[in-house]
Enzyme design. Sequence first.
Site, PDB file in Angstrom:
ATOM      1  N   ASP A 124     -17.311 -27.413  60.324  1.00 31.20           N
ATOM      2  CA  ASP A 124     -17.747 -28.649  59.686  1.00 31.20           C
ATOM      3  C   ASP A 124     -17.003 -29.826  60.328  1.00 31.20           C
ATOM      4  O   ASP A 124     -15.967 -29.614  60.994  1.00 31.20           O
ATOM      5  CB  ASP A 124     -17.486 -28.593  58.172  1.00 31.20           C
ATOM      6  CG  ASP A 124     -18.645 -29.230  57.429  1.00 31.20           C
ATOM      7  OD1 ASP A 124     -18.908 -28.876  56.279  1.00 31.20           O
ATOM      8  OD2 ASP A 124     -19.318 -30.092  58.037  1.00 31.20           O
ATOM      9  N   GLU A 125     -17.513 -31.039  60.096  1.00 37.02           N
ATOM     10  CA  GLU A 125     -16.989 -32.162  60.886  1.00 37.02           C
ATOM     11  C   GLU A 125     -15.512 -32.470  60.636  1.00 37.02           C
ATOM     12  O   GLU A 125     -14.851 -33.048  61.484  1.00 37.02           O
ATOM     13  CB  GLU A 125     -17.862 -33.415  60.691  1.00 37.02           C
ATOM     14  CG  GLU A 125     -17.779 -34.104  59.356  1.00 37.02           C
ATOM     15  CD  GLU A 125     -18.594 -33.437  58.276  1.00 37.02           C
ATOM     16  OE1 GLU A 125     -19.282 -32.433  58.571  1.00 37.02           O
ATOM     17  OE2 GLU A 125     -18.544 -33.900  57.133  1.00 37.02           O
TER      18      GLU A 125
HETATM   19  C1  CAP Z   1     -24.453 -30.551  56.247  1.00 32.88           C
HETATM   20  C2  CAP Z   1     -23.194 -31.163  56.827  1.00 32.88           C
HETATM   21  C3  CAP Z   1     -23.467 -32.101  57.983  1.00 32.88           C
HETATM   22  C4  CAP Z   1     -24.442 -33.186  57.660  1.00 32.88           C
HETATM   23  C5  CAP Z   1     -24.342 -34.313  58.672  1.00 32.88           C
HETATM   24  C6  CAP Z   1     -22.403 -31.905  55.752  1.00 32.88           C
HETATM   25  O1  CAP Z   1     -24.099 -29.670  55.217  1.00 32.88           O
HETATM   26  O2  CAP Z   1     -22.341 -30.170  57.331  1.00 32.88           O
HETATM   27  O3  CAP Z   1     -22.221 -32.653  58.376  1.00 32.88           O
HETATM   28  O4  CAP Z   1     -25.693 -32.656  57.777  1.00 32.88           O
HETATM   29  O5  CAP Z   1     -25.411 -35.177  58.421  1.00 32.88           O
HETATM   30  O6  CAP Z   1     -21.178 -31.860  55.884  1.00 32.88           O
HETATM   31  O7  CAP Z   1     -23.041 -32.507  54.886  1.00 32.88           O
HETATM   32  P1  CAP Z   1     -25.299 -29.142  54.271  1.00 32.88           P
HETATM   33  P2  CAP Z   1     -26.387 -35.557  59.635  1.00 32.88           P
HETATM   34  O8  CAP Z   1     -26.223 -28.334  55.121  1.00 32.88           O
HETATM   35  O9  CAP Z   1     -24.597 -28.305  53.222  1.00 32.88           O
HETATM   36  O10 CAP Z   1     -25.952 -30.344  53.706  1.00 32.88           O
HETATM   37  O11 CAP Z   1     -26.864 -34.243  60.160  1.00 32.88           O
HETATM   38  O12 CAP Z   1     -27.445 -36.395  58.985  1.00 32.88           O
HETATM   39  O13 CAP Z   1     -25.547 -36.315  60.613  1.00 32.88           O
HETATM   40 MG    MG Z   2     -20.724 -31.411  57.795  1.00 33.34          MG
END
Ligand code: CAP
Ligand code: MG
Length: 491
Positions: A198-199
């Site tokens: 995750d980020e």
């Molecule tokens: C998604 C996610 C991603 C987001 C980023 C989160 O988790 O890991 O970082 O999708 O948004 O941390 O929310 P979920 P984008 O699958 O549980 O939602 O792709 O729009 O940049």
């Molecule tokens: Mg994420």
Amino acid sequence: MVIKSSQLETELKSLNAKQLHYTNFDLPNPQNGEYLLCVFHFIPGKGMNTLQAATEIAAESSTGTNFTVQTETAFSHEMDALVYQIDYKKELVWIAYPWRLFDRGGNIQSILTYVVGNVLGMKQIDALKLLDMWFPPAMLEQYDGPSYTLDDMKKYLGIKNRPVLGTIVKPKMGLTSAEYAEVCYDFWKGGGDFVKNDEPQANQDFCPYDKMIKYVKEAMDKAVKETGKKKVHSFNVSASDFDTMIKRCEMIRKAGFEKGSYAYLIDGLTAGWMAVQTLRRRYPNVFIHFHRAMHGAFTRPENPIGFSVLVLSKFARLAGASGIHTGTAGVGKMKGTPKDDITAANGILKLLAKGHFFEQSWSKIPTKDKDVLKMVREDSHHHVILEDDSWRGIKKCAPIVSGGLNPVLLKPFIDIAGTTDFITTMGAGCHAHPDGTQAGAAALVQACEAYQKKKPIEKYARKHEELRKAIEFFSKPKKSLKNVESIEKTH
Ligand code: CAP
Ligand code: MG
Ligand code: MG
Ligand code: MG
């Protein structure tokens, strides 16, 4: 000769000597290759008309400041950015930037510092949002563009005509290295292709980076052996400093992962464009995964100041990201529309792509070059292009589609996107499955199989238990928000 509206004529007469340097409504051909072209949604601040404010922005974002200075030269004026078109009704302003302004050798940070740098903070505007831009071919040659692409990843995984099916390990943070690797194993065992950190994943004390790498490798080896399928893990290499980022990349490389089985994830906005371009230049054989956390501050539709998802995505392709998150067009949990997110996805996938205002060719396409024109036509049918001709242009950058998706939403998104040439990563959409991660992965694989077999998922689910449970679970209406409000009131 541009026919000037009376409003423009009036505003031209209102310009002072300095402002006059930063406009030219008679540019013979803005797309002559000399200029990076930008189009902004533009509302002037108080006390200025549109053209006065626009020339102030052009000055500050190229050679000028708020007064004419004694040190200007004839040559410095050759580098002036030029306001060259205005649409008063739609509140749009076009500015041409001589691309010799920018740092030589292909530097994204240099462009952004100009076109969406100081100007976003200036009093002269009430709205300034960079909606689209056009790169001249000669400029494209200065930039790296992607090296290892989605085509390479799909070839490694043995995938054709379907998205790469991925997940993000959840909970977002708090698992130990071993627990983290367990989730990876379960997703891969369930049939998934791709797992990303995750980020925010970094070197947290409860999940030491070196242990996370070690256990992920063991999990991947086990899953590959048991499934007979290749797997990929995208490691977040974002870090406090350059050396730590490189150290993380090297730890991954030296942990025994074969080429193609790992990607480098970079939080491109919080870690910075230098990190993105460094990874592209140092690791041309690795998929560079651009996570765009923090982009909402610039891209949300209601923000009057900033830039569009399309602009961010185009810069990521120019910088050489192999893929960037482009949003779910409103299908998932993040704000977004097909106009914003699908235009961005197409803008980075194709060799010739229509943006919000410009048609960008990501290659030199001289009118007579029949091979390239053939490639453009082939590209529209998603044939692999630029494999051998990468010298001709900038390779594709993959849309990474994530944020609130789940197996039920896979087909709806594909239908809006009109392509399966992307990576999807579903976090909750997998790990919230009532029977856990392996079932969540299996449900995603089954939803994709249903799509490929052109079968409604409800029908396909009759013989696929994991998908049936996913449909039941994810289609349930969410607990109504008012309960949450009532709980908040009692605190
Ligand atoms: C998604 C996610 C991603 C987001 C980023 C989160 O988790 O890991 O970082 O999708 O948004 O941390 O929310 P979920 P984008 O699958 O549980 O939602 O792709 O729009 O940049
Ligand atoms: Mg994420
Ligand atoms: Mg001039
Ligand atoms: Mg300054």
